[in-house]
Write a protein that holds these residues in place. Structure first.
Motif, short mmCIF file in Angstrom:
data_model
loop_
_atom_site.label_atom_id
_atom_site.label_comp_id
_atom_site.label_asym_id
_atom_site.label_seq_id
_atom_site.Cartn_x
_atom_site.Cartn_y
_atom_site.Cartn_z
N THR A 26 32.96 51.06 41.80
CA THR A 26 33.65 51.91 42.77
C THR A 26 35.16 51.70 42.69
OG1 THR A 26 33.65 50.28 44.56
CG2 THR A 26 31.66 51.64 44.32
N PHE A 27 35.87 52.48 43.47
CA PHE A 27 37.34 52.42 43.54
C PHE A 27 37.82 51.16 44.25
CE2 PHE A 27 41.50 53.83 45.24
CZ PHE A 27 42.10 54.16 44.03
N HIS A 28 36.93 50.40 44.84
CA HIS A 28 37.29 49.21 45.60
C HIS A 28 38.12 48.23 44.76
CE1 HIS A 28 36.96 46.36 48.86
NE2 HIS A 28 36.48 45.43 48.04
N PHE A 29 37.83 48.11 43.48
CA PHE A 29 38.59 47.22 42.59
C PHE A 29 40.07 47.56 42.63
CE2 PHE A 29 40.68 46.60 38.49
CZ PHE A 29 40.47 45.26 38.25
N GLU A 30 40.40 48.84 42.48
CA GLU A 30 41.79 49.26 42.46
C GLU A 30 42.49 48.95 43.77
OE1 GLU A 30 39.36 51.01 41.07
OE2 GLU A 30 40.05 51.25 39.01
N ILE A 31 41.78 49.14 44.88
CA ILE A 31 42.38 48.86 46.18
C ILE A 31 42.65 47.36 46.33
CG2 ILE A 31 41.94 48.84 48.68
CD1 ILE A 31 40.37 51.48 48.21
N VAL A 32 41.65 46.55 46.04
CA VAL A 32 41.81 45.10 46.21
C VAL A 32 42.87 44.56 45.25
CG1 VAL A 32 40.67 42.86 46.07
CG2 VAL A 32 39.48 44.81 47.09
#
Length: 139
Positions: free
Chosen positions: A72-78
């Motif tokens: 998911t996009f969570h990697f980019e956010i974190v």
């Protein structure tokens, strides 16, 4: 002798053990003392350092953690927000070494975290000390 706070995101404990080992060895080899606090994940690291800095107890800070890309996009956010938060602290005058690994997979993290290979925990500690030296030079 400086007093350094190591803030670690314990999400991947086995990887953080290696980062922490490298950071501690680098600080001790340079003759400095350290204390370690733990937060749940990389997003909490900048906030923890900001809160700890209010007391004036520490001279420098080391942020340690691992962010592994998922589906998911969570990697980019974190990855992005933790780096932005660390940079904001540094721009505000705190000497912070960024040892948050952002990797594609666990094997990349192992190579970078292992003190016998990449030693990114040690590198982050040395970066914090280098910034402390700059701060002391121009204070």
């Amino acid at each position: 002798m400086a007093r350094v706070l190591i803030a670690e995101a314990r999400f991947y404990a086995h990887l953080n053990d290696m980062l922490l080992d490298g950071a501690r060895k680098a600080l001790e080899a340079a003759g400095h003392t350290h204390e370690t606090i733990t937060v749940p994940g990389a997003l909490e690291l900048p906030g923890a350092i900001a809160l700890a800095s209010d007391g004036g107890e520490f001279d420098a800070y080391v942020a340690l953690g691992v962010v592994i890309r998922g589906e998911t996009f969570h990697f980019e956010i974190v990855a992005g927000e933790s780096a932005r938060g660390i940079m904001a602290l540094t721009m505000d005058g705190l000497p912070v070494g960024n040892g948050i690994l952002t990797v594609e997979n666990e094997q990349q993290a192992i190579v970078r975290a292992d003190p016998a290979q990449g030693d990114k925990g040690g590198d982050a500690a040395r970066a914090a000390l280098a910034l402390l030296g700059v701060q002391e030079r121009f204070a």
